[in-house]
Design an enzyme around this catalytic site. Structure first.
Site, PDB file in Angstrom:
ATOM      1  N   LYS A  98       0.869  -1.180   0.000  1.00 14.01           N
ATOM      2  CA  LYS A  98       0.000   0.000   0.000  1.00 14.01           C
ATOM      3  C   LYS A  98       0.901   1.223   0.000  1.00 14.01           C
ATOM      4  CE  LYS A  98      -3.221   2.659   2.821  1.00 14.01           C
ATOM      5  NZ  LYS A  98      -3.850   2.807   4.162  1.00 14.01           N
ATOM      6  N   GLY A 159      -7.618   8.975  10.023  1.00 15.75           N
ATOM      7  CA  GLY A 159      -7.736   8.917  11.470  1.00 15.75           C
ATOM      8  C   GLY A 159      -8.783   9.816  12.084  1.00 15.75           C
ATOM      9  N   ALA A 185      -9.553   5.422   4.764  1.00 20.35           N
ATOM     10  CA  ALA A 185      -9.325   6.558   5.664  1.00 20.35           C
ATOM     11  C   ALA A 185     -10.583   7.377   5.903  1.00 20.35           C
ATOM     12  CB  ALA A 185      -8.213   7.484   5.163  1.00 20.35           C
ATOM     13  N   THR A 208      -8.868   2.965  12.302  1.00 21.82           N
ATOM     14  CA  THR A 208      -9.090   3.785  13.491  1.00 21.82           C
ATOM     15  C   THR A 208     -10.446   3.545  14.127  1.00 21.82           C
ATOM     16  OG1 THR A 208      -7.595   5.502  12.664  1.00 21.82           O
ATOM     17  CG2 THR A 208      -9.163   6.148  14.367  1.00 21.82           C
TER      18      THR A 208
END
Length: 260
Positions: A98, A159, A185, A208
């Site tokens: 990635k 995050g 994300a 997250t």
């Protein structure tokens, strides 16, 4: 092959939820998270991997059946990302990578130009490259031309758990790019993952939102269910939205309605 096959780098995956290894209070929970979510792909920052460590190695907690997706977190240029990817391969982490190239310390937004450069180099070297980028059509097209195996646009800054803030841009990528689109994300709730899948995204990566939940294992299961539900809804073909009300049953002919 299954009827609704999802193939990346020659591997057919039954789960469209990718997970991560960061931010857990205790890495020992990772196997339970993987099991509860049904995920088969897990990303790990190479800088967290210490194969010589007697204890505290995150790799010790990743189940053997998981497809490892090392990421180049910490890279600020294409050259740095390429070096990290080659190091990951040399360490036995496989050919999947990635790409994260981020020089912006405030918003942590990916550098599309450097990401395309790294992708082109690594794809020619036989890597299965999954680049993390902004939801930008022109960058996505360049990545496809460079040999990327998928495109991973952000839903919101990394995050933040803010959700699918880039939904319209992601929708354009889904419509215009032939590669798998994996939303990565920012997704903070299972409902947001479900929405991305209903739109036609091929998969989502969630770290997250799971790792920082009060009960990560239970949250992982919720995300797994949401991703499956969203995919099924997409395949079912949701009905068109309307401005005016449209009764689902006839409004005439009931109790003599409509008679003179």
């Amino acid at each position: 092959m299954s009827e609704d096959s999802f193939i990346i780098g020659g591997r057919e995956l039954s789960s469209r939820l990718f997970t991560g290894t960061g931010k857990y209070g205790d890495d020992a929970v990772i196997p339970d998270v993987c099991a509860a979510s049904g995920s088969e792909v897990i990303t790990v920052a190479l800088r967290r991997v210490d194969l010589d460590a007697a204890t505290g190695n995150v790799m010790d907690h990743i189940p053997d059946h998981m497809q490892l997706l090392p990421n180049t977190s910490g890279a600020r240029t294409a050259d740095e990302a390429v070096r990290i990817a080659r190091l990951a391969r040399a360490m036995g982490c496989g050919d999947w990578i990635k790409i994260e190239v981020i020089s912006d310390n405030r918003y942590l937004l990916p550098d599309g130009f450097e990401t395309v450069k790294a992708t082109e180099i690594l794809a020619k070297e036989g890597f299965v490259v999954l680049p993390y980028v902004n939801a930008d059509l022109y960058v996505a097209k360049a990545l496809a031309d460079a040999g990327a195996a998928a495109v991973m646009p952000l839903g919101a800054p990394i995050g933040t758990n803010r959700g699918l803030k880039t939904r319209e841009m992601v929708r354009i990528l889904i419509e215009e790019i032939e590669l798998p689109i994996i939303v990565d994300a920012g997704i903070g709730r299972p409902s947001e993952a479900c929405e991305a899948m209903e739109m036609g995204a091929d998969a989502v990566l969630v770290n997250t939102a799971i790792a920082t939940a009060a009960d990560p294992v239970r949250m992982a299961a919720a995300f797994g269910d949401a991703v499956r539900a969203g995919r099924e809804a997409y395949l079912a073909g949701p009905g068109a939205k309307r401005v005016l009300a449209d009764a689902s049953s006839p409004l005439t002919g009931f109790l003599g309605g409509g008679r003179s």
